[in-house]
Write a protein that holds these residues in place. Structure first.
Motif, PDB file in Angstrom:
ATOM      1  N   LEU A 234       0.816  -1.213   0.000  1.00 55.40           N
ATOM      2  CA  LEU A 234       0.000   0.000   0.000  1.00 55.40           C
ATOM      3  C   LEU A 234       0.853   1.267   0.000  1.00 55.40           C
ATOM      4  CD1 LEU A 234      -2.916  -0.967   2.408  1.00 55.40           C
ATOM      5  CD2 LEU A 234      -2.853  -1.004  -0.086  1.00 55.40           C
ATOM      6  N   LEU A 235       2.020   1.221   0.621  1.00 54.36           N
ATOM      7  CA  LEU A 235       2.913   2.377   0.554  1.00 54.36           C
ATOM      8  C   LEU A 235       3.443   2.573  -0.862  1.00 54.36           C
ATOM      9  CD1 LEU A 235       4.878   2.011   3.907  1.00 54.36           C
ATOM     10  CD2 LEU A 235       3.166   3.734   3.326  1.00 54.36           C
ATOM     11  N   ALA A 236       3.742   1.459  -1.549  1.00 57.79           N
ATOM     12  CA  ALA A 236       4.144   1.561  -2.956  1.00 57.79           C
ATOM     13  C   ALA A 236       2.999   2.106  -3.800  1.00 57.79           C
ATOM     14  CB  ALA A 236       4.598   0.195  -3.472  1.00 57.79           C
ATOM     15  N   LEU A 237       1.785   1.676  -3.485  1.00 59.60           N
ATOM     16  CA  LEU A 237       0.615   2.152  -4.217  1.00 59.60           C
ATOM     17  C   LEU A 237       0.391   3.635  -3.958  1.00 59.60           C
ATOM     18  CD1 LEU A 237      -1.804   1.402  -5.997  1.00 59.60           C
ATOM     19  CD2 LEU A 237      -3.048   0.783  -3.915  1.00 59.60           C
ATOM     20  N   ALA A 238       0.589   4.077  -2.727  1.00 57.23           N
ATOM     21  CA  ALA A 238       0.427   5.496  -2.404  1.00 57.23           C
ATOM     22  C   ALA A 238       1.427   6.345  -3.176  1.00 57.23           C
ATOM     23  CB  ALA A 238       0.587   5.710  -0.898  1.00 57.23           C
ATOM     24  N   ARG A 239       2.648   5.850  -3.348  1.00 53.93           N
ATOM     25  CA  ARG A 239       3.640   6.592  -4.130  1.00 53.93           C
ATOM     26  C   ARG A 239       3.242   6.654  -5.602  1.00 53.93           C
ATOM     27  NH1 ARG A 239       7.136   3.798  -0.627  1.00 53.93           N
ATOM     28  NH2 ARG A 239       7.498   2.184  -2.196  1.00 53.93           N
ATOM     29  N   HIS A 240       2.559   5.597  -6.079  1.00 56.02           N
ATOM     30  CA  HIS A 240       2.087   5.614  -7.469  1.00 56.02           C
ATOM     31  C   HIS A 240       1.004   6.670  -7.655  1.00 56.02           C
ATOM     32  CE1 HIS A 240       0.219   4.384 -11.232  1.00 56.02           C
ATOM     33  NE2 HIS A 240      -0.915   4.164 -10.592  1.00 56.02           N
ATOM     34  N   TYR A 241       0.078   6.756  -6.713  1.00 57.49           N
ATOM     35  CA  TYR A 241      -1.005   7.718  -6.832  1.00 57.49           C
ATOM     36  C   TYR A 241      -0.525   9.152  -6.595  1.00 57.49           C
ATOM     37  CZ  TYR A 241      -4.474   3.945  -6.864  1.00 57.49           C
ATOM     38  OH  TYR A 241      -5.237   2.844  -7.185  1.00 57.49           O
ATOM     39  N   ALA A 242       0.450   9.337  -5.731  1.00 61.38           N
ATOM     40  CA  ALA A 242       0.957  10.681  -5.421  1.00 61.38           C
ATOM     41  C   ALA A 242       2.474  10.640  -5.394  1.00 61.38           C
ATOM     42  CB  ALA A 242       0.398  11.168  -4.082  1.00 61.38           C
ATOM     43  N   PRO A 243       3.109  10.660  -6.554  1.00 67.33           N
ATOM     44  CA  PRO A 243       4.575  10.574  -6.598  1.00 67.33           C
ATOM     45  C   PRO A 243       5.205  11.736  -5.845  1.00 67.33           C
ATOM     46  CG  PRO A 243       3.604  10.318  -8.795  1.00 67.33           C
ATOM     47  CD  PRO A 243       2.518  10.787  -7.888  1.00 67.33           C
ATOM     48  N   PRO A 244       6.317  11.493  -5.146  1.00 67.31           N
ATOM     49  CA  PRO A 244       6.990  12.597  -4.455  1.00 67.31           C
ATOM     50  C   PRO A 244       7.565  13.567  -5.468  1.00 67.31           C
ATOM     51  CG  PRO A 244       8.323  10.598  -4.378  1.00 67.31           C
ATOM     52  CD  PRO A 244       6.991  10.205  -4.956  1.00 67.31           C
ATOM     53  N   PRO A 245       7.644  14.850  -5.131  1.00 71.89           N
ATOM     54  CA  PRO A 245       8.189  15.838  -6.071  1.00 71.89           C
ATOM     55  C   PRO A 245       9.659  15.575  -6.354  1.00 71.89           C
ATOM     56  CG  PRO A 245       7.895  16.801  -3.888  1.00 71.89           C
ATOM     57  CD  PRO A 245       7.258  15.447  -3.846  1.00 71.89           C
ATOM     58  N   ALA A 246      10.052  15.846  -7.583  1.00 73.02           N
ATOM     59  CA  ALA A 246      11.455  15.675  -7.950  1.00 73.02           C
ATOM     60  C   ALA A 246      12.301  16.717  -7.234  1.00 73.02           C
ATOM     61  CB  ALA A 246      11.613  15.794  -9.459  1.00 73.02           C
ATOM     62  N   ASN A 247      13.536  16.337  -6.892  1.00 75.39           N
ATOM     63  CA  ASN A 247      14.431  17.281  -6.222  1.00 75.39           C
ATOM     64  C   ASN A 247      14.795  18.416  -7.174  1.00 75.39           C
ATOM     65  OD1 ASN A 247      14.549  15.795  -3.869  1.00 75.39           O
ATOM     66  ND2 ASN A 247      16.222  14.518  -4.621  1.00 75.39           N
TER      67      ASN A 247
END
Length: 264
Positions: A234-247
């Motif tokens: 689910l944490l991997a899925l959360a990153r898919h739905y809301a990718p972290p901003p690029a540096n």
């Protein structure tokens, strides 16, 4: 009238008569004498359950409710009220899933998150075991599963399909509505993002409403391992739905004659 309701009716009748009531057992069950010549009948199975549970007992020819009966009745009535309240807040759908080659009927409450009981778990520090973004991701996966109308035709074995399905390929009927097809496409992209090693447990729990112990039993996993696998999925899925901003590119400013050092 079910035996459970009849049992509560029997206890209420006996509790209203502290000294007990004249009773007789026959082929048709139990008959209590109430008031002036009035009778109340109960199935023999209800009498057997009440007697074996220690809720009623005989005193000569009189049948009495034991002290435990009052607490039992109060608890049962509270549970019935709670169940009645919960029923008003359900939106149930019936369907079938294929498990081990056999079709099994399932009932699901669309208004209740499949992760509802897991969101109450805490880790060793007292923080929620499932972060809110993980719960939201699981609910979103389940919503797309429902909108994609996948329940009737999907089996519980997903990994072979994930290994052979090409990117962007959906499954199922060709005459689906556009919204259903879009939901399927979102779901398959989410499954691809989780990966075949973890997608199965996320689908089992969020979409098929399986318990963690059932997942462990069916997959041959060690006890309490499904909880950790689900959290990772689910944490991997959360990153898919809301990718972290690029540096963002970092700039360093210097004086007018500043020259960066170059390693030789």
């Amino acid at each position: 009238m079910t035996d459970g309701v009849q049992l509560l009716r029997l206890l209420r009748t006996l509790l209203a008569a502290p000294d007990g009531l004249a009773a007789a057992l026959g082929a048709d069950g139990l008959v209590l004498t109430v008031g002036q010549g009035g009778n109340r009948s109960f199935p023999g199975t209800v009498y057997d359950v009440a007697l074996s549970s220690g809720l009623i007992g005989w005193s000569g020819s009189m049948l009495q409710a034991r002290p435990e009966a009052r607490a039992y009745l109060r608890r049962a009535m509270a549970e019935r009220e709670e169940e009645s309240f919960a029923t008003q807040h359900r939106q149930e759908v019936r369907g079938e899933v294929e498990i081990g080659g056999e079709r099994q009927a399932v009932i699901r409450n669309l208004l209740e998150s499949p992760l509802g009981h897991l969101r109450r778990l805490k880790d060793r520090t007292g923080a929620p075991f499932l972060p809110q973004e993980a719960v939201d991701a699981g609910d979103r996966l389940a919503a797309d599963f429902e909108r994609g109308q996948l329940q009737p035709s999907i089996t519980s074995t997903w990994e072979p399909r994930l290994a052979t399905r090409s990117a962007g390929q959906g499954g199922g009927k060709q005459d689906l509505s556009d919204s259903a097809m879009m939901a399927r496409d979102r779901l398959w992209r989410a499954v691809d993002a989780i990966g075949p090693e973890l997608a199965g447990v996320a689908l089992d729990v969020c979409c098929f409403y399986k318990g963690l112990e059932q997942v462990e039993r069916e997959r041959g996993w060690p006890s309490r391992s499904a909880k950790l696998m689900l959290r990772t999925a689910l944490l991997a899925l959360a990153r898919h739905y809301a990718p972290p901003p690029a540096n963002p590119r970092r700039h360093q400013w210097g004086a007018q004659d500043y020259r960066p050092a170059i390693d030789r």
